[in-house]
Design a protein around this motif. Sequence first.
Motif, PDB file in Angstrom:
ATOM      1  N   GLN A  50      -6.821  12.271   8.814  1.00 46.40           N
ATOM      2  CA  GLN A  50      -5.956  12.021   7.666  1.00 46.40           C
ATOM      3  C   GLN A  50      -5.467  10.578   7.678  1.00 46.40           C
ATOM      4  O   GLN A  50      -5.281   9.975   8.735  1.00 46.40           O
ATOM      5  N   ALA A  51      -5.261  10.041   6.475  1.00 49.54           N
ATOM      6  CA  ALA A  51      -4.779   8.663   6.348  1.00 49.54           C
ATOM      7  C   ALA A  51      -3.318   8.573   6.776  1.00 49.54           C
ATOM      8  O   ALA A  51      -2.527   9.497   6.564  1.00 49.54           O
ATOM      9  N   THR A  52      -2.950   7.437   7.366  1.00 51.38           N
ATOM     10  CA  THR A  52      -1.573   7.172   7.771  1.00 51.38           C
ATOM     11  C   THR A  52      -1.073   5.932   7.043  1.00 51.38           C
ATOM     12  O   THR A  52      -1.835   5.224   6.378  1.00 51.38           O
ATOM     13  N   SER A  53       0.224   5.645   7.186  1.00 55.36           N
ATOM     14  CA  SER A  53       0.826   4.535   6.447  1.00 55.36           C
ATOM     15  C   SER A  53       0.274   3.179   6.861  1.00 55.36           C
ATOM     16  O   SER A  53       0.230   2.246   6.067  1.00 55.36           O
ATOM     17  N   ASP A  54      -0.175   3.025   8.129  1.00 53.95           N
ATOM     18  CA  ASP A  54      -0.710   1.747   8.601  1.00 53.95           C
ATOM     19  C   ASP A  54      -2.192   1.859   8.946  1.00 53.95           C
ATOM     20  O   ASP A  54      -2.683   1.192   9.863  1.00 53.95           O
ATOM     21  N   ASP A  55      -2.908   2.684   8.198  1.00 54.21           N
ATOM     22  CA  ASP A  55      -4.314   2.957   8.473  1.00 54.21           C
ATOM     23  C   ASP A  55      -5.156   1.713   8.182  1.00 54.21           C
ATOM     24  O   ASP A  55      -5.145   1.170   7.063  1.00 54.21           O
ATOM     25  N   ALA A  56      -5.904   1.257   9.181  1.00 52.28           N
ATOM     26  CA  ALA A  56      -6.730   0.045   9.032  1.00 52.28           C
ATOM     27  C   ALA A  56      -7.947   0.292   8.153  1.00 52.28           C
ATOM     28  O   ALA A  56      -8.585  -0.669   7.684  1.00 52.28           O
ATOM     29  N   ARG A  57      -8.297   1.532   7.901  1.00 48.53           N
ATOM     30  CA  ARG A  57      -9.461   1.849   7.087  1.00 48.53           C
ATOM     31  C   ARG A  57      -9.198   1.626   5.597  1.00 48.53           C
ATOM     32  O   ARG A  57     -10.140   1.538   4.814  1.00 48.53           O
ATOM     33  N   ILE A  58      -7.932   1.546   5.204  1.00 48.66           N
ATOM     34  CA  ILE A  58      -7.585   1.393   3.794  1.00 48.66           C
ATOM     35  C   ILE A  58      -7.733  -0.072   3.383  1.00 48.66           C
ATOM     36  O   ILE A  58      -7.231  -0.975   4.051  1.00 48.66           O
ATOM     37  N   THR A  59      -8.417  -0.286   2.273  1.00 53.04           N
ATOM     38  CA  THR A  59      -8.610  -1.646   1.781  1.00 53.04           C
ATOM     39  C   THR A  59      -7.331  -2.160   1.117  1.00 53.04           C
ATOM     40  O   THR A  59      -6.400  -1.402   0.850  1.00 53.04           O
ATOM     41  N   THR A  60      -7.307  -3.453   0.830  1.00 50.01           N
ATOM     42  CA  THR A  60      -6.117  -4.043   0.183  1.00 50.01           C
ATOM     43  C   THR A  60      -5.895  -3.444  -1.199  1.00 50.01           C
ATOM     44  O   THR A  60      -4.784  -3.034  -1.550  1.00 50.01           O
ATOM     45  N   LEU A  61      -6.960  -3.381  -1.995  1.00 53.17           N
ATOM     46  CA  LEU A  61      -6.853  -2.756  -3.313  1.00 53.17           C
ATOM     47  C   LEU A  61      -6.575  -1.271  -3.182  1.00 53.17           C
ATOM     48  O   LEU A  61      -5.787  -0.700  -3.945  1.00 53.17           O
ATOM     49  N   GLY A  62      -7.210  -0.654  -2.174  1.00 50.37           N
ATOM     50  CA  GLY A  62      -7.031   0.779  -1.962  1.00 50.37           C
ATOM     51  C   GLY A  62      -5.596   1.153  -1.647  1.00 50.37           C
ATOM     52  O   GLY A  62      -5.109   2.206  -2.074  1.00 50.37           O
ATOM     53  N   ARG A  63      -4.890   0.275  -0.933  1.00 50.15           N
ATOM     54  CA  ARG A  63      -3.496   0.560  -0.609  1.00 50.15           C
ATOM     55  C   ARG A  63      -2.648   0.635  -1.883  1.00 50.15           C
ATOM     56  O   ARG A  63      -1.782   1.488  -2.015  1.00 50.15           O
ATOM     57  N   TRP A  64      -2.927  -0.280  -2.818  1.00 47.24           N
ATOM     58  CA  TRP A  64      -2.193  -0.257  -4.087  1.00 47.24           C
ATOM     59  C   TRP A  64      -2.584   0.955  -4.920  1.00 47.24           C
ATOM     60  O   TRP A  64      -1.727   1.594  -5.532  1.00 47.24           O
ATOM     61  N   LEU A  65      -3.869   1.307  -4.918  1.00 50.27           N
ATOM     62  CA  LEU A  65      -4.332   2.477  -5.671  1.00 50.27           C
ATOM     63  C   LEU A  65      -3.692   3.760  -5.148  1.00 50.27           C
ATOM     64  O   LEU A  65      -3.301   4.632  -5.928  1.00 50.27           O
ATOM     65  N   ARG A  66      -3.560   3.883  -3.826  1.00 47.16           N
ATOM     66  CA  ARG A  66      -2.981   5.087  -3.240  1.00 47.16           C
ATOM     67  C   ARG A  66      -1.476   5.154  -3.497  1.00 47.16           C
ATOM     68  O   ARG A  66      -0.929   6.232  -3.749  1.00 47.16           O
ATOM     69  N   ARG A  67      -0.817   3.996  -3.433  1.00 48.08           N
ATOM     70  CA  ARG A  67       0.630   3.979  -3.650  1.00 48.08           C
ATOM     71  C   ARG A  67       0.975   4.360  -5.082  1.00 48.08           C
ATOM     72  O   ARG A  67       1.981   5.018  -5.345  1.00 48.08           O
ATOM     73  N   THR A  68       0.136   3.973  -6.035  1.00 48.78           N
ATOM     74  CA  THR A  68       0.378   4.296  -7.451  1.00 48.78           C
ATOM     75  C   THR A  68      -0.306   5.593  -7.879  1.00 48.78           C
ATOM     76  O   THR A  68      -0.139   6.024  -9.029  1.00 48.78           O
ATOM     77  N   SER A  69      -1.081   6.198  -6.970  1.00 45.97           N
ATOM     78  CA  SER A  69      -1.820   7.449  -7.237  1.00 45.97           C
ATOM     79  C   SER A  69      -2.901   7.278  -8.293  1.00 45.97           C
ATOM     80  O   SER A  69      -3.426   8.273  -8.811  1.00 45.97           O
ATOM     81  N   ILE A  70      -3.274   6.042  -8.602  1.00 43.96           N
ATOM     82  CA  ILE A  70      -4.349   5.817  -9.569  1.00 43.96           C
ATOM     83  C   ILE A  70      -5.685   6.298  -9.015  1.00 43.96           C
ATOM     84  O   ILE A  70      -6.593   6.679  -9.773  1.00 43.96           O
ATOM     85  N   ASP A  71      -5.807   6.329  -7.679  1.00 41.43           N
ATOM     86  CA  ASP A  71      -7.062   6.788  -7.076  1.00 41.43           C
ATOM     87  C   ASP A  71      -7.352   8.253  -7.391  1.00 41.43           C
ATOM     88  O   ASP A  71      -8.483   8.719  -7.252  1.00 41.43           O
ATOM     89  N   GLU A  72      -6.328   9.007  -7.852  1.00 40.87           N
ATOM     90  CA  GLU A  72      -6.517  10.426  -8.165  1.00 40.87           C
ATOM     91  C   GLU A  72      -7.044  10.654  -9.591  1.00 40.87           C
ATOM     92  O   GLU A  72      -7.423  11.775  -9.934  1.00 40.87           O
ATOM     93  N   LEU A  73      -7.060   9.623 -10.429  1.00 41.08           N
ATOM     94  CA  LEU A  73      -7.432   9.793 -11.834  1.00 41.08           C
ATOM     95  C   LEU A  73      -8.818  10.405 -12.045  1.00 41.08           C
ATOM     96  O   LEU A  73      -9.001  11.199 -12.976  1.00 41.08           O
TER      97      LEU A  73
END
Length: 480
Positions: A357-380
């Motif tokens: 599972q992803a964590t708050s400081d997960d190195a696998r998350i990209t820079t854009l991906g971090r913003w997408l996850r925070r705004t939940s746009i990745d779920e669209l």
Amino acid sequence: MDASSITNLERTRDYAAGSARQSIVSYRSVELIAILVDALVVLLACAVWSVLSAGSGRQAVLLTLSITPMVCALFIPAAKLASLYHPSAFLVENSWTYNVAPLWLGTMVLLGIGFSMLQPSEFLTKAGVAFTLVGLVGLLAHRACWRLLARRAATSGSSPGRRAMLIHQGSSSPSMGAAPDLRRYGIRIEQRLNIGSVEDSESLVRQRIELAVGIAQNSDVDEVLIDVDVREWQRLKPHMACLRQLPIPVSLIARDWLAEFVRQPAHMLGSSILVEVQCPPLKLWERVVKRMMDLTVATIGLVLCSPLLAVIALMIKLESRGPVLFRQTRIGFNGKAFKIYKLRTMTVLEDGPDIRQATSDDARITTLGRWLRRTSIDELPQLFNVLKGDMSIVGPRPHAVSHDSQFGQLIADYAFRRRMKPGITGWAQVSGCRGATPEVEMMTRRVQLDMLYIESWSIWLDISIIARTAVAVIRGENAY
């Protein structure tokens, strides 16, 4: 007739006479009085409407007298069919709050449609609004008065109630543990008759049931309640036929396992009766309404968000190598697997027996991906899952196969979540259970909230969850 039975008869006669002196309103007259009061409430509401529409005078009186029978003919029979005039219904607040209001508003809708055909927009005036409000307040106040009267009468011991005779088996009646509930709903046990134990002879049982008939005929009971072991019913049934002499209801008190069955819906199938011991969480019309809302919201959402999705897809391709969409196997409705769609936010595409599972400081998350996850746009992209029918807008969140298997072994009720389609958002997510679930306690809490949602579903609950989801997304709580 044995001595104990004679003593029983004398006691019950004395008790019945004392209770009759205490009665203020006859139990049998409650329904008629309630119908008459409802008719008066309708008359008052019609008078208010007539005065506001036609002013005072002869015209208002004629309008009131012509409209009142029409409204009464619509509302009172419907309320009668819904058992809203049964005396016990006045003691159940939810019954008259949640049933009377929709029934009255439905009557107003029918009346409004009828008037719209004759005089368009005539009903949708301040007079029509006043008519609706006066009638609704009057109907609810009428029932509140009955409830208050019943409570005060029960406290003072002068409640008319429904007088009942209890026929039971054995030295004590197990049903007397339910006596507070019986009194709460207007049933008073005035006579009790013990027909003996299972070892007693058939003739003695017959004699005691005939005694019960005599007691009922010489008192003013409204009902006979039978509390016996249902396994003995076949033996007792021929003797119970004596009760047919009485022109009053005879009811069997269902307890334990029998109570579970009689609460379930049943229907005839030839000479057999099918008892539904488990029903689906949503009825057919509820599934249709929920599906229509899913299709509407998903279609509108994709149309509005398509330009944003196109821009983000280009940004994902420019930032890192890999597909724009991330697909992962999830467990959905009835335990069936499906591929969930999300915008790729990581440098990896995990979909197998071992997923971290992803964590708050997960190195696998990209820079854009971090913003997408925070705004939940990745779920669209899951709106496509909704259109396909794999998911709903609102429902229990689906989990990866490995996590699903893990939590299914640790949490007893986990699999019950699969009784409804998984959702993009859910009751658990808007109640603070959003994000990763590293501990079993956190997942248990999420499962409890999911079960509460399934058991309490309504279209208004879905709309509320969607609105609360928008607020939670703006705040960005537990999103990473």
